[in-house]
Design a protein around this motif. Structure first.
Motif, mmCIF file in Angstrom:
data_model
loop_
_atom_site.group_PDB
_atom_site.id
_atom_site.type_symbol
_atom_site.label_atom_id
_atom_site.label_comp_id
_atom_site.label_asym_id
_atom_site.label_seq_id
_atom_site.Cartn_x
_atom_site.Cartn_y
_atom_site.Cartn_z
ATOM 1 N N GLY A 66 0.790 -1.224 0.000
ATOM 2 C CA GLY A 66 0.000 0.000 0.000
ATOM 3 C C GLY A 66 0.824 1.277 0.000
ATOM 4 O O GLY A 66 1.995 1.289 0.387
ATOM 5 N N ASP A 67 0.173 2.361 -0.406
ATOM 6 C CA ASP A 67 0.820 3.671 -0.394
ATOM 7 C C ASP A 67 1.340 3.999 1.007
ATOM 8 O O ASP A 67 0.736 3.600 2.003
ATOM 9 N N GLY A 68 2.430 4.748 1.051
ATOM 10 C CA GLY A 68 3.022 5.111 2.335
ATOM 11 C C GLY A 68 3.708 3.917 2.985
ATOM 12 O O GLY A 68 3.957 3.915 4.183
ATOM 13 N N ASP A 69 4.033 2.892 2.177
ATOM 14 C CA ASP A 69 4.688 1.678 2.677
ATOM 15 C C ASP A 69 3.880 1.050 3.803
ATOM 16 O O ASP A 69 4.376 0.823 4.909
ATOM 17 N N ALA B 72 10.941 10.940 -13.786
ATOM 18 C CA ALA B 72 10.736 9.543 -14.182
ATOM 19 C C ALA B 72 9.410 9.031 -13.623
ATOM 20 O O ALA B 72 8.653 8.334 -14.317
ATOM 21 N N GLN B 73 9.102 9.394 -12.375
ATOM 22 C CA GLN B 73 7.853 8.936 -11.769
ATOM 23 C C GLN B 73 6.646 9.502 -12.523
ATOM 24 O O GLN B 73 5.667 8.801 -12.794
ATOM 25 N N GLY C 104 8.854 5.741 -5.320
ATOM 26 C CA GLY C 104 9.968 6.696 -5.373
ATOM 27 C C GLY C 104 9.835 7.856 -4.403
ATOM 28 O O GLY C 104 10.628 8.799 -4.452
ATOM 29 N N TRP C 105 8.866 7.770 -3.482
ATOM 30 C CA TRP C 105 8.559 8.947 -2.658
ATOM 31 C C TRP C 105 9.759 9.443 -1.837
ATOM 32 O O TRP C 105 9.939 10.651 -1.669
#
Ligand code: AMP
Length: 427
Positions: free
Chosen positions: A216-219, A393-394, A416-417
């Motif tokens: 998920g987002d935010g690891d 790139a993202q 890549g955050w």
């Protein structure tokens, strides 16, 4: 050279794409391959566990070099079997592949040679493992010793979770891989993936990368095989790279040689970069997936002579060049992954997505069906892009993702955050 690549994922598509562009490559086969790989190589239906069948194909087809993608055939000794009949193969021997095949083996090697890694103990029965856990602080990490397709690791936040993980291992959740358990201290810091080509004596660093293991987002959420990656990893400064070579990789290469199991192939060090420098989380004995996808986009040099030099013990005078551009890969997975998911949904729009500037799409789990592309695995596509920095790139990768028409799929929206936050802070 006629080359046979073994494997069927996004890593193999990236390797096939890179090798297909080499002037040294004659015919290129991939076994078993997938729908994307079929655009770069001739796919052959071989069972990688059947070494005799692989050898038979090599002899019948005049294969000059076999490049092994996944860990299972390496740990099963496919390189030994190929080399024994005179077929050149890139990858470690079975004895050298213990660096991935047994976490206990690697931990003991680290202890014997002063290689920085988390404190640990090995257990072959649940009772002593639990007694030990009760004396340790949490978080704590419980690992099945053997190959468990990336699933044998539990980072336990509570004692109960750790005890349950021990039971899972010994109850057979990971088959034979869980017959022994390693319990190790939790390491704090930022993770990085570091790759070297090795020829038994020399180690040549490749570029660094970071992957995103959580779904998920935010690891957040459960661990996966990897939901995306980017390169370079800003945490791997020149000084950190030097220390990783001097304190971790080179002592390992020397130790493997000294024990009669010289390490040849790609050595993939999973690192935790903490306040006091790099520590080894684990070794893998093959290219990382999805890190390889971004590494191949950034590699300027020809990969094929580098693989041959590693196999031949000739890396001492070898050099590799890299594009300064950053690269990002976004993994598109089938809804439900890493849990149960459906296969067979239709993917459309790949051509227009590939046309976005800087974008390259590698297939991780697809199947061609009458001109259509169908999802055939958990991780299905790797939407990759290069750019002047990770931010660019993202943006390109997600522009391409938007153009893919696949209702059965999903991806993270923040690959890549860490690097992008650093780039924003620099302005
Ligand atoms: P591995 O399969 O050993 O790479 O472990 C999978 C993931 O678990 C790693 O990428 C880390 O995020 C985490 N992990 C493994 N060992 C440790 C540790 N000792 N401390 C903190 N996290 C860990």
């Amino acid at each position: 050279m006629n080359i046979l690549l073994l494997g069927s994922g996004g890593r193999e598509h990236a390797l096939a794409w890179k090798m297909a562009g080499s002037p040294l490559t004659g015919r290129l086969w991939c076994a078993p391959g997938n729908a994307g790989i079929a655009q770069e190589a001739e796919c052959v239906a071989l069972d990688l566990a059947d070494h005799a069948a692989v050898i038979g194909f090599c002899k019948a087809s005049g294969v000059d070099l076999v490049v092994v993608g996944p860990e299972a055939p390496l740990c099963a000794g496919i390189v030994d079997d190929l080399e024994a009949v005179g077929i050149r193969a890139f990858g470690p021997s079975k004895a050298a592949a213990r660096l991935e095949g047994s976490k206990g083996f690697t931990k003991d090697l680290c202890r014997a040679h002063g290689i920085p890694t988390a404190a640990y103990e090995r257990f072959t029965a649940p009772g002593p493992a639990k007694d030990y856990l009760r004396m340790q602080p949490v978080p704590i990490v419980v690992k099945a010793d053997g190959l468990a397709a990336g699933k044998g690791v539990v980072v336990a936040m509570t004692l109960d979770e750790a005890l349950a993980a021990v039971d899972d291992c010994f109850d057979g959740a990971f088959g034979a891989a869980g017959a022994e358990v390693v319990v190790e201290a939790f390491l704090d810091g930022e993770e990085a993936s570091f790759f070297c080509l090795c020829d038994g004596v020399n180690a040549l660093p490749l570029a660094s990368a970071q992957d995103h293991k959580r779904v998920g987002d935010g690891d957040t959420g459960p661990n996966t095989g990897g939901m995306g990656a980017y390169s370079p990893a800003p945490v791997m400064t020149e000084a950190m790279t030097r220390r990783t070579m001097d304190e971790i990789v080179l002592p390992t290469v020397r130790a493997m040689k000294a024990m009669g199991a010289p390490y040849k192939g790609v050595l993939f060090a999973g690192l935790m970069i903490g306040a006091d420098g790099p520590k080894l989380i684990e070794y893998n004995v093959r290219f990382g997936d999805p890190e390889t996808q971004v590494l191949m986009l950034r590699m300027m040099s020809d990969l094929v002579p580098a693989l041959v030099a590693a196999r031949d013990g000739q890396l001492g005078s070898f050099d590799l060049r890299w594009y300064p551009d950053a690269a990002v890969t976004v993994v598109m997975a089938a809804r439900g992954y890493p849990g149960a998911y459906e296969k067979g949904s239709v993917i459309a729009g790949l051509d227009r997505a590939s046309a976005v500037e800087g974008v390259e799409i590698f297939h991780a789990g697809t199947r061609a069906d009458d001109g259509r592309t169908l999802a055939a695995g958990g991780r299905v596509l790797n939407v990759c892009a290069t750019g002047r920095n990770v931010t660019e790139a993202q943006a390109r990768a997600y522009r391409a993702v938007q153009l893919i028409d696949w209702p059965g799929g999903f991806c993270r929206s923040d690959i890549g955050w860490q690097a992008i936050r650093r780039e924003a802070a620099r302005g």
